[in-house]
Design a protein around this motif. Sequence first.
Motif, mmCIF file in Angstrom:
data_model
loop_
_atom_site.group_PDB
_atom_site.id
_atom_site.type_symbol
_atom_site.label_atom_id
_atom_site.label_comp_id
_atom_site.label_asym_id
_atom_site.label_seq_id
_atom_site.Cartn_x
_atom_site.Cartn_y
_atom_site.Cartn_z
ATOM 1 N N GLU A 1 -18.752 -34.024 -12.951
ATOM 2 C CA GLU A 1 -19.183 -32.608 -12.799
ATOM 3 C C GLU A 1 -19.488 -31.881 -14.083
ATOM 4 O OE1 GLU A 1 -16.626 -32.264 -8.717
ATOM 5 O OE2 GLU A 1 -15.789 -31.225 -10.664
ATOM 6 N N VAL A 2 -18.460 -32.348 -15.083
ATOM 7 C CA VAL A 2 -18.430 -31.730 -16.409
ATOM 8 C C VAL A 2 -19.554 -32.176 -17.156
ATOM 9 C CG1 VAL A 2 -17.194 -31.975 -18.598
ATOM 10 C CG2 VAL A 2 -15.887 -31.537 -16.735
ATOM 11 N N GLU A 3 -20.022 -33.409 -17.137
ATOM 12 C CA GLU A 3 -21.087 -33.918 -17.505
ATOM 13 C C GLU A 3 -22.541 -33.149 -17.273
ATOM 14 O OE1 GLU A 3 -24.213 -37.807 -17.485
ATOM 15 O OE2 GLU A 3 -22.055 -38.062 -17.489
ATOM 16 N N ASP A 4 -22.336 -32.769 -15.810
ATOM 17 C CA ASP A 4 -23.752 -32.062 -15.272
ATOM 18 C C ASP A 4 -23.773 -30.704 -15.976
ATOM 19 O OD1 ASP A 4 -24.534 -34.197 -13.795
ATOM 20 O OD2 ASP A 4 -23.393 -33.416 -11.893
ATOM 21 N N GLU A 5 -22.452 -30.005 -16.068
ATOM 22 C CA GLU A 5 -22.423 -28.575 -16.640
ATOM 23 C C GLU A 5 -22.923 -28.767 -17.963
ATOM 24 O OE1 GLU A 5 -18.472 -27.327 -16.216
ATOM 25 O OE2 GLU A 5 -18.280 -27.442 -13.958
ATOM 26 N N LEU A 6 -22.555 -29.819 -18.820
ATOM 27 C CA LEU A 6 -23.021 -29.749 -20.351
ATOM 28 C C LEU A 6 -24.348 -30.004 -20.410
ATOM 29 C CD1 LEU A 6 -19.772 -31.406 -21.788
ATOM 30 C CD2 LEU A 6 -20.311 -28.805 -21.547
ATOM 31 N N GLN A 7 -24.807 -30.882 -19.421
ATOM 32 C CA GLN A 7 -26.292 -31.333 -19.311
ATOM 33 C C GLN A 7 -27.137 -30.177 -19.365
ATOM 34 O OE1 GLN A 7 -27.694 -34.030 -20.878
ATOM 35 N NE2 GLN A 7 -26.481 -35.561 -20.461
ATOM 36 N N TYR A 8 -26.542 -29.278 -18.451
ATOM 37 C CA TYR A 8 -27.376 -28.180 -18.014
ATOM 38 C C TYR A 8 -27.429 -27.178 -19.244
ATOM 39 C CZ TYR A 8 -28.500 -23.553 -15.679
ATOM 40 O OH TYR A 8 -29.324 -22.373 -15.399
ATOM 41 N N ILE A 9 -26.298 -27.264 -20.141
ATOM 42 C CA ILE A 9 -26.084 -26.351 -21.274
ATOM 43 C C ILE A 9 -27.224 -26.993 -22.217
ATOM 44 C CG2 ILE A 9 -24.695 -25.658 -23.321
ATOM 45 C CD1 ILE A 9 -22.213 -25.728 -20.961
ATOM 46 N N ILE A 10 -27.150 -28.393 -22.414
ATOM 47 C CA ILE A 10 -27.798 -28.915 -23.394
ATOM 48 C C ILE A 10 -29.443 -28.788 -23.164
ATOM 49 C CG2 ILE A 10 -28.721 -31.135 -24.388
ATOM 50 C CD1 ILE A 10 -25.596 -32.001 -24.068
ATOM 51 N N GLN A 11 -29.628 -28.700 -22.000
ATOM 52 C CA GLN A 11 -31.132 -28.454 -21.369
ATOM 53 C C GLN A 11 -31.468 -27.171 -21.788
ATOM 54 O OE1 GLN A 11 -31.958 -29.154 -17.423
ATOM 55 N NE2 GLN A 11 -34.064 -28.599 -17.538
ATOM 56 N N GLY A 12 -30.578 -26.042 -21.533
ATOM 57 C CA GLY A 12 -31.026 -24.873 -22.054
ATOM 58 C C GLY A 12 -31.019 -24.592 -23.273
ATOM 59 N N GLN A 13 -30.178 -25.166 -24.217
ATOM 60 C CA GLN A 13 -30.405 -25.279 -25.752
ATOM 61 C C GLN A 13 -31.609 -25.573 -26.177
ATOM 62 O OE1 GLN A 13 -26.765 -27.171 -26.786
ATOM 63 N NE2 GLN A 13 -25.423 -25.384 -26.513
ATOM 64 N N GLN A 14 -32.230 -27.018 -25.587
ATOM 65 C CA GLN A 14 -33.135 -27.497 -25.865
ATOM 66 C C GLN A 14 -34.559 -26.684 -25.423
ATOM 67 O OE1 GLN A 14 -32.863 -31.317 -23.885
ATOM 68 N NE2 GLN A 14 -31.978 -32.487 -25.703
ATOM 69 N N GLU A 15 -34.440 -25.996 -24.346
ATOM 70 C CA GLU A 15 -35.579 -25.199 -24.200
ATOM 71 C C GLU A 15 -35.568 -23.930 -24.844
ATOM 72 O OE1 GLU A 15 -34.869 -24.162 -20.008
ATOM 73 O OE2 GLU A 15 -35.539 -26.024 -19.121
ATOM 74 N N ALA A 16 -34.278 -23.584 -25.281
ATOM 75 C CA ALA A 16 -34.122 -22.315 -26.334
ATOM 76 C C ALA A 16 -35.023 -22.588 -27.554
ATOM 77 C CB ALA A 16 -32.800 -21.780 -26.516
ATOM 78 N N LYS A 17 -34.558 -23.933 -28.169
ATOM 79 C CA LYS A 17 -35.362 -24.234 -29.358
ATOM 80 C C LYS A 17 -36.571 -24.386 -29.557
ATOM 81 C CE LYS A 17 -31.013 -26.928 -30.997
ATOM 82 N NZ LYS A 17 -30.385 -28.110 -31.206
ATOM 83 N N GLU A 18 -37.011 -25.078 -28.171
ATOM 84 C CA GLU A 18 -38.551 -25.399 -28.024
ATOM 85 C C GLU A 18 -39.151 -23.922 -27.903
ATOM 86 O OE1 GLU A 18 -42.114 -26.852 -27.737
ATOM 87 O OE2 GLU A 18 -40.351 -27.880 -28.238
ATOM 88 N N ALA A 19 -38.641 -22.986 -27.314
ATOM 89 C CA ALA A 19 -39.103 -21.465 -27.192
ATOM 90 C C ALA A 19 -39.177 -21.008 -28.743
ATOM 91 C CB ALA A 19 -38.388 -20.812 -26.372
ATOM 92 N N MET A 20 -38.295 -21.267 -29.349
ATOM 93 C CA MET A 20 -38.206 -20.705 -30.721
ATOM 94 C C MET A 20 -39.185 -21.456 -31.581
ATOM 95 S SD MET A 20 -35.749 -18.494 -31.092
ATOM 96 C CE MET A 20 -35.926 -18.141 -33.053
ATOM 97 N N ARG A 21 -39.316 -22.707 -31.443
ATOM 98 C CA ARG A 21 -40.464 -23.389 -32.217
ATOM 99 C C ARG A 21 -42.071 -22.677 -31.806
ATOM 100 N NH1 ARG A 21 -36.904 -28.099 -31.675
ATOM 101 N NH2 ARG A 21 -37.811 -28.518 -29.453
ATOM 102 N N GLU A 22 -42.102 -22.621 -30.598
ATOM 103 C CA GLU A 22 -43.224 -22.064 -29.828
ATOM 104 C C GLU A 22 -43.603 -20.763 -30.433
ATOM 105 O OE1 GLU A 22 -46.898 -21.695 -28.145
ATOM 106 O OE2 GLU A 22 -45.475 -23.623 -28.413
ATOM 107 N N LYS A 23 -42.381 -19.826 -30.676
ATOM 108 C CA LYS A 23 -42.565 -18.582 -31.237
ATOM 109 C C LYS A 23 -43.018 -18.654 -32.755
ATOM 110 C CE LYS A 23 -40.100 -14.159 -31.641
ATOM 111 N NZ LYS A 23 -38.647 -13.413 -31.317
#
Length: 266
Positions: free
Chosen positions: A147-169
């Motif tokens: 359960e904790v791993e799934d929560e953190l993977q969701y956070i990590i995925q969000g961070q990666q998406e945010a980083k990718e959005a920043m790179r795209e920007k």
Amino acid sequence: MVFIYYSQGVSSLYQDFTERLMSHLALKGTEITQQVLNPATATMHVKHTDEQGKLDIAVENDNVKVTYTVERNKKEISKGVAGAVAGAGLGGLIGNILRHDQGVSDALAGAIGGAATGGAYGAYSGWEESQNERTEFAAVLAQTIKEVEDELQYIIQGQQEAKEAMREKGRQKLEEDSHKTDEFRSMLEDLYGQVLAVQEEIEMAKSEGTNVSKPKGRIDRAENLYKEAQASFDRKEYTTIKPKITAAQNMVDKAREALSQAQSGS
């Protein structure tokens, strides 16, 4: 008995993992004590129903390793003690009935033998029950870690998406800056060409005896504005370039108008 679990790819959020795991386990009725929390490791004592043991959490490469070492639980110990007492009574009783002619020491030996037998039986019975409970808690622990791993993977995925959005920007900004650079470079080149052309016209008019003080003052002002715009361009201060180019272009137009008036004698 030792249980080992790995939570995949969450070592970057190790402290968050540890805090969430403790919180989830507490909500599921686990008592947590003797916590020792370090930047990359943690140890604590856990108790769930009658079962208790030690939990070790540590970073291992990209993963988090959780090791659970089970201790004897209360049921196992109490069963052993009860069995020992019952065994002692049984041994004493058998010794009195079957060996009534034996001395006190022989009867005591029989009682101790009975205690050992009864204690072993009671301990084994308690061990079997605690085995089931340990397996149950191991499943609870495994589920909680997931359960904790799934929560953190969701956070990590969000961070990666945010980083990718920043790179795209960033890429878009580079493209926009490149487009602006080309646009402003072209505007500055055109402006400079106009300044040079008007300056030549003014020099020719001056050589012909025309009073060019007014157009010259305006074209000099246009040249200074051009230089300021060029300096802003070199510093990539794009917000200040266009106003200066516009002002310089206005001075060029006024210089032409003033030169035309001077040449016509008006």
